[in-house]
Scaffold this active site. Structure first.
Site, PDB file in Angstrom:
ATOM      1  N   THR A  72       0.627  -1.276   0.077  1.00 42.93           N
ATOM      2  CA  THR A  72       0.161   0.023   0.079  1.00 42.93           C
ATOM      3  C   THR A  72       0.850   1.218  -0.091  1.00 42.93           C
ATOM      4  O   THR A  72       1.595   1.322   1.033  1.00 42.93           O
ATOM      5  CB  THR A  72      -1.043   0.032   1.186  1.00 42.93           C
ATOM      6  OG1 THR A  72      -1.689  -1.322   1.323  1.00 42.93           O
ATOM      7  CG2 THR A  72      -1.999   1.154   1.276  1.00 42.93           C
ATOM      8  N   VAL A 128      -7.811  -7.973   0.947  1.00 45.78           N
ATOM      9  CA  VAL A 128      -8.495  -9.103   1.721  1.00 45.78           C
ATOM     10  C   VAL A 128      -8.577  -9.008   3.076  1.00 45.78           C
ATOM     11  O   VAL A 128      -8.021  -8.075   3.843  1.00 45.78           O
ATOM     12  CB  VAL A 128      -7.097 -10.321   1.673  1.00 45.78           C
ATOM     13  CG1 VAL A 128      -6.929 -10.759   0.241  1.00 45.78           C
ATOM     14  CG2 VAL A 128      -5.867  -9.653   2.073  1.00 45.78           C
ATOM     15  N   LYS A 174      -7.566   2.183  -3.481  1.00 48.14           N
ATOM     16  CA  LYS A 174      -7.173   1.018  -2.195  1.00 48.14           C
ATOM     17  C   LYS A 174      -7.012   1.999  -1.012  1.00 48.14           C
ATOM     18  O   LYS A 174      -7.678   1.584   0.129  1.00 48.14           O
ATOM     19  CB  LYS A 174      -5.525   0.659  -2.453  1.00 48.14           C
ATOM     20  CG  LYS A 174      -4.966  -0.031  -1.103  1.00 48.14           C
ATOM     21  CD  LYS A 174      -5.933  -1.180  -0.410  1.00 48.14           C
ATOM     22  CE  LYS A 174      -5.138  -1.663   0.684  1.00 48.14           C
ATOM     23  NZ  LYS A 174      -5.215  -2.842   1.071  1.00 48.14           N
ATOM     24  N   CYS A 190      -3.724  -1.413   7.722  1.00 51.41           N
ATOM     25  CA  CYS A 190      -4.523  -0.602   6.856  1.00 51.41           C
ATOM     26  C   CYS A 190      -5.460   0.558   7.408  1.00 51.41           C
ATOM     27  O   CYS A 190      -4.918   1.575   7.000  1.00 51.41           O
ATOM     28  CB  CYS A 190      -5.591  -1.701   6.251  1.00 51.41           C
ATOM     29  SG  CYS A 190      -4.619  -3.053   5.311  1.00 51.41           S
TER      30      CYS A 190
END
Length: 422
Positions: free
Chosen positions: A119, A153, A204, A258
């Site tokens: 990322t 995921v 993302k 994340c």
């Protein structure tokens, strides 16, 4: 196809194994010698449902090996960490990504694919990585096919979702997108979405930012409910019966690599245009302090200062403690002078028994939604000095008749009672 994956963590290893089980020859590279030794001895080093069995299949087919160094391949996948920089905006630290790219440069050949799964901040692939490769004499889109393909995921279900989730293929050029898409067609059954590299990067980041902002709204509601003596969880339950409302659940904070990290990358890229994202981050990072303050008030009349913390990982049924608010809360309570016993059957493999963890405790503080915490046995709560549970994840369903079960919706009742008694 020969594939080299740089980084064998929570994304790089499952990705490598899934490509290996799709009949590719995969070389997994990591800088940690212990990781390489563990893998070459036949064992994975992370907790992920079903992954060890898939790894066994890959080894049996002789499709995977681990190494400290890269080698010549048809495709290179970069899946290394991207932490926050230590700056005011907590921008994206690209040092691991740059190091990974530099490590493969001596092995690049015309026709190779280079795929960034890490990322990264918007425009990194085009403005940072592409020039690094072209400085060696290659032309992106002609000699080397470069793309950003972010993973989407859920830890605990990674093997399934790597195959069945939609996947974005963000090429620097159209030729890059087409070439990289051919590789993912050998693994992914979900839709393959073509885009530019920058669009893929921002997409993302915004997927996780969306969730972070909505969790912040729920967390702010929990604070408001506590202040106004209103059960915020009941409010959320009723509001979500509206056909166009879907409030998230509040909690002790946001963790993982994340949700607790990615929104900063967006905000840092355009700090003057992202006040909502920055405010949401402040709300979510304030939740550990809110939980600790509430615990201090609940413990004011306790028979002792012992607290049992249930859960150290950032989410349930995994062993990942990265950016975990549970760990932060536990440390804050210890610094505040409480005697804290930590119990986590996933993060601590050599765990004490649950009854030992609860011995003489005045509060059981649930900070992670492990399935093991759905039922708290009476053999554990009977050993507590005061059988009180504060469940910040709303995971406890059964805990015995003599236990006082509090959560982020109803704890205001006990807090107000303490105030009245004082």
């Amino acid at each position: 196809m020969k594939i080299t994956t740089i980084g064998l963590g929570y994304i790089g290893l499952p990705t490598s194994i899934m490509f290996a089980t799709s009949n590719h020859q995969v070389l997994g590279v990591d800088a940690n010698a212990n990781v390489i030794d563990t893998l070459n001895n036949g064992y994975i080093h992370i907790e992920e449902e079903g992954l060890q069995k898939l790894y066994n299949n890959a080894l049996k087919a002789q499709n995977f090996k681990a190494s400290l160094t890269p080698d010549y391949s048809d495709a290179f996948i970069i899946a290394v960490p991207t932490p926050n920089n230590d700056d005011a905006q907590k921008s994206c630290d690209l040092s691991y990504v740059k190091s990974a790219v530099r490590s493969i440069l001596p092995y690049l050949q015309a026709g190779n694919l280079v795929i960034i799964e890490s990322t990264i901040a918007p425009r990194t692939t085009e403005d940072v990585i592409s020039p690094m490769i072209e400085a060696t004499g290659f032309t992106i889109g002609e000699d080397i096919y470069l793309a950003h393909c972010p993973e989407r995921v859920l830890p605990g279900n990674i093997a399934y979702e790597l195959v069945h989730n939609p996947r974005i293929i963000g090429g620097v050029t159209e030729a890059c997108t087409k070439a990289v898409k051919e590789l993912y067609l050998t693994l992914v059954k979900g839709e393959l979405i073509e885009s530019s590299a920058s669009e893929a990067e921002l997409s993302k980041l915004m997927e996780n930012t969306f969730r972070d902002v909505n969790i912040a709204l729920a967390n702010e509601l929990a604070k408001i409910g506590t202040d106004l003596n209103i059960n915020a969880l009941k409010v959320i339950e009723m509001a979500n019966r509206h056909p166009r409302v879907n409030l998230h659940a509040p909690g002790p904070g946001v963790g993982g690599h994340c949700l607790a990290v990615d929104p900063y990358f967006v905000a840092a890229a355009s700090p003057h245009l992202s006040p909502l994202i920055q405010t949401a981050r402040k709300i979510n990072t304030s939740m550990p302090a809110f939980v600790v303050n509430s615990v201090e008030r609940l413990m004011a009349s306790a028979p002792n200062k012992k607290i049992t913390v249930f859960g150290l990982t950032y989410k349930g049924n995994i062993d990942d403690t990265r950016e975990s608010p549970a760990k932060e809360i536990s440390l804050m309570l210890q610094h505040a002078g409480f005697d804290v016993t930590e119990y986590d059957p996933h993060a601590n493999k050599n765990e004490i028994m649950i009854e030992q963890a609860c011995e003489d405790s005045s509060l059981l503080l649930v900070l992670t939604d492990h399935s093991e915490f759905t039922t708290i046995p009476e053999t554990a709560t009977d050993r507590m000095s005061r059988a009180h549970i504060l469940d910040t994840k709303m995971i406890v369903k059964n805990c015995g008749d003599n236990v006082k079960l509090l959560n982020l919706g109803n704890m205001h009742q006990s807090l107000n009672k303490i105030v009245q008694e004082v």
